[in-house]
Design a protein around this motif. Sequence first.
Motif: not given
Length: 273
Positions: A8-11, A149-150, A176-180, A191-193
């Motif tokens: 994922s990446n909104q860009k 989100i899903l 990262l805010d959305v991940i939080d 978690d994320y990479w």
Amino acid sequence: MTVILAVSNQKGGVAKTTSCLSLGACLAELGWRTLVVDFDPQGHLTLAAGYEPDEVEASVVDFLLAEASEADLRSLLLPTVMTNLDLLPADLRLATVEQSLTKREGYEYTLLHGLQSLTPLQWDVETLPREKYDAVLIDCPPSLGTLTILALTAAQWALIPVQCEYFASRGLLRLLDVIDAVRQHTNPSLDYWIFATLFDVRNAISRRVYEELQGHFKGHLLQTVIRLDTRLRESSMVGEPVILYAPRTRASQEYRDLARELVERLQQKESIE
Ligand SMILES: Nc1ncnc2c1ncn2[C@@H]1O[C@H](COP(=O)(O)OP(=O)(O)OP(=O)(O)O)[C@@H](O)[C@H]1O
Ligand SMILES: [Mg+2]
């Protein structure tokens, strides 16, 4: 256990789809039973895997809407040219499904629940015990809407391709805010990479932004860097993973390295926990 990664990446245009298919193919090559899920209404992953989103008979949309039995869910899967690699395709209805989905209570878990009951296409019912996928890679759309989100709710890891351009870190902070937020509401252990894509070694900005990423996101930044390589463009057009289309090119080598690095990191995590 099935490892679920939401790419994922909104860009837009940062190589989410390319990475999803290329990595999926590399994991399959390593013997992992892998599913790639097209979760973008553009249907690019479906196309890149050799199918027309307009022509698939059933898709991830049916998966989201149906109160289907396990057997029905499995019938939505398509084989790919690679052994061990299956596709859950998208079709254009995915763009409008969000509205009806969000009316349901607990809709955030819809993808997770469906994925939990899936068995690989190449599962031999006669000879093998019940099998699960080793890895599922979800190709997210370039937005932070319901579908993302899903996907983040279903995943243990967000896998974030970043193009090393100006403002990359800024966009990353929003993600990262959305991940939080997802951690707080639906998926506490997410978690994320991060990894760098479309990297231009001749470009000083690319190098500078990459150094910034190293400074800010150290433990989360994968070491493998995917450089610019036009073979990746060509392979999506012919509907084949790059490791089949051009097995000995730099892009194939780099995605293989990335897959190996991921596997190592996952194993390290397992041994710590
Ligand atoms: N390392 C690379 N070198 C050269 N071209 C690349 C590379 N990675 C991806 N591309 C090309 O860049 C374009 C965008 O890639 P891709 O579609 O994977 O991005 P995306 O993040 O999925 O886009 P979207 O946000 O629209 O879903 C495609 O034409 C793809 O073939
Ligand atoms: Mg895409």
